[in-house]
Design a protein around this motif. Structure first.
Motif, PDB file in Angstrom:
ATOM      1  N   THR A   1     -13.451 146.781   7.942  1.00  0.00           N
ATOM      2  CA  THR A   1     -14.279 147.704   7.178  1.00  0.00           C
ATOM      3  C   THR A   1     -15.055 146.944   6.116  1.00  0.00           C
ATOM      4  N   ALA A   2     -16.337 147.206   6.044  1.00  0.00           N
ATOM      5  CA  ALA A   2     -17.170 146.556   5.034  1.00  0.00           C
ATOM      6  C   ALA A   2     -16.837 147.088   3.650  1.00  0.00           C
TER       7      ALA A   2
ATOM      8  N   SER B   1     -12.101 138.878  18.599  1.00  0.00           N
ATOM      9  CA  SER B   1     -12.753 139.682  17.572  1.00  0.00           C
ATOM     10  C   SER B   1     -14.211 139.295  17.455  1.00  0.00           C
ATOM     11  N   THR B   2     -14.990 140.256  17.021  1.00  0.00           N
ATOM     12  CA  THR B   2     -16.385 140.032  16.652  1.00  0.00           C
ATOM     13  C   THR B   2     -16.609 140.799  15.360  1.00  0.00           C
ATOM     14  N   VAL B   3     -16.790 140.070  14.276  1.00  0.00           N
ATOM     15  CA  VAL B   3     -16.910 140.695  12.958  1.00  0.00           C
ATOM     16  C   VAL B   3     -18.197 140.230  12.290  1.00  0.00           C
ATOM     17  N   TYR B   4     -18.668 141.030  11.349  1.00  0.00           N
ATOM     18  CA  TYR B   4     -19.946 140.725  10.701  1.00  0.00           C
ATOM     19  C   TYR B   4     -20.008 141.448   9.369  1.00  0.00           C
TER      20      TYR B   4
ATOM     21  N   GLY C   1     -17.241 145.540  12.443  1.00  0.00           N
ATOM     22  CA  GLY C   1     -16.746 144.912  13.654  1.00  0.00           C
ATOM     23  C   GLY C   1     -15.250 145.067  13.834  1.00  0.00           C
ATOM     24  N   GLY C   2     -14.718 144.344  14.808  1.00  0.00           N
ATOM     25  CA  GLY C   2     -13.299 144.413  15.125  1.00  0.00           C
ATOM     26  C   GLY C   2     -13.024 143.663  16.411  1.00  0.00           C
ATOM     27  N   GLY C   3     -11.980 144.077  17.110  1.00  0.00           N
ATOM     28  CA  GLY C   3     -11.646 143.367  18.332  1.00  0.00           C
ATOM     29  C   GLY C   3     -10.450 143.966  19.034  1.00  0.00           C
TER      30      GLY C   3
ATOM     31  N   ASP D   1      -8.090 142.691   9.996  1.00  0.00           N
ATOM     32  CA  ASP D   1      -6.767 143.286  10.168  1.00  0.00           C
ATOM     33  C   ASP D   1      -5.677 142.232   9.936  1.00  0.00           C
ATOM     34  N   ALA D   2      -4.821 142.460   8.923  1.00  0.00           N
ATOM     35  CA  ALA D   2      -3.820 141.460   8.540  1.00  0.00           C
ATOM     36  C   ALA D   2      -2.824 141.187   9.656  1.00  0.00           C
ATOM     37  N   ASP D   3      -2.441 142.223  10.416  1.00  0.00           N
ATOM     38  CA  ASP D   3      -1.506 142.015  11.524  1.00  0.00           C
ATOM     39  C   ASP D   3      -2.108 141.097  12.578  1.00  0.00           C
ATOM     40  N   ALA D   4      -3.396 141.253  12.835  1.00  0.00           N
ATOM     41  CA  ALA D   4      -4.055 140.391  13.805  1.00  0.00           C
ATOM     42  C   ALA D   4      -4.148 138.960  13.291  1.00  0.00           C
TER      43      ALA D   4
END
Length: 296
Positions: free
Chosen positions: A55-56, A84-87, A63-65, A281-284
């Motif tokens: 979340t921005a 993941s693909t985040v931005y 983004g996410g994954g 995501d901290a778990d990821a």
């Protein structure tokens, strides 16, 4: 440079997804085909897949994954294969880190885009080596680059396993220049070193970062071959060791070595720091940590 590199970004993200799918299928096959040894009577493991989101700061999409984790399998005690693909926009600390790496203009335009695959496997059998692999592409309006590699982390070392792992990587990299494998091997030896223990965390592999020769297609092809090398370098080692009997001393050695692995990932690993700093995501981000470990 194109402001967005839209086609290149889509191509890279699609490749990381393809590699993820191949690895997940191969690892589940390793579970299915184990027929003897201490864990052969256990149910074959399967990956649990969940979506991850970022979340921005303004609450919008960033983004996410996919996080794919197998726990308690016959072969893998815990393995994660994440893409993941985040931005979005880098925060102050991340901007300073980018500036320190020589990326200009982050104060004026702190946008970024990053996509990649990250894998860590912790094994049931102490004779089967743990492993790490990741490849990634990073973009800002001012620069782009690739990074990643893979390294072997056995708690009980076998010289022939180490030779196979390194030899397979060399074969995949030699077409990009005879000088490349030795350089990336040396980089891995330096990167996966634990200063406070004065030792490496494993038996090495290959590693690169900030790869930008100015030829995107060439650098992407190298990144793909780093990914392609992983399964043929690693799977034969698991097939050879997964059914070996082990002792209590072997298991203890595995748990102590996992403590070493956890120390490195929490204190030094650049990807862990970046993922947590950018709000992923901290778990990821922390799926690389072993399910059990011990310290002496």
């Amino acid at each position: 440079m194109s402001d967005e590199m839209k086609t290149e970004k889509e191509t890279a993200a699609a490749w990381f997804r393809t590699l993820r799918d191949e690895i997940v299928a191969s690892f589940e096959d390793l579970e299915d085909t184990l027929t003897d040894g201490p864990t052969a009577d256990m149910p074959a493991g399967r990956f649990e897949v969940s979506e991850t989101t970022r979340t921005a700061d303004d609450g919008g999409d960033a983004g996410g994954g996919l996080m794919s984790v197998m726990r308690g399998g016959r072969v893998f005690e815990k393995v994660g294969v994440n893409i993941s693909t985040v931005y979005g926009k880098l925060g102050d600390a991340a901007q300073k880190a980018m500036a320190a790496r020589g990326v200009p203009g982050m104060d004026d335009d702190p946008r970024f885009w990053a996509s990649g695959i990250s894998l860590v496997a912790h094994m049931q059998n102490p004779h089967a080596p743990a492993v790490h692999m990741n490849t990634r592409m990073f973009w800002t309006p001012h620069a782009w680059w690739f990074g990643g590699g893979s390294d072997l982390n056995p708690c009980l070392e076998y010289a022939d396993d180490t030779a196979h792992f390194h030899g397979t990587q060399k074969k995949h990299l030699d077409s990009h220049g005879a000088e490349l494998y030795p350089a990336l091997k040396e980089w891995a030896d330096e990167y996966f070193y634990i200063p406070h223990r004065k030792r490496a965390r494993g038996v090495g592999g290959i590693f690169m970062d900030d790869r930008n020769t100015g030829d995107w297609a060439k650098d992407f092809a190298l990144t793909q071959d780093i990914g392609r090398a992983f399964l043929p370098a690693y799977v034969p080692l698991v097939e050879k060791r997964r059914g070996t009997d082990w002792s209590e001393a072997d298991k203890n050695a595995q748990l102590v070595h996992r403590g070493l692995y956890a120390e490195y990932n929490l204190v030094y690993d650049r990807g862990t720091k970046f993922g947590l700093a950018t709000g992923h995501d901290a778990d990821a981000v922390l799926m690389s940590l072993p399910p059990m470990a011990k310290w002496v």
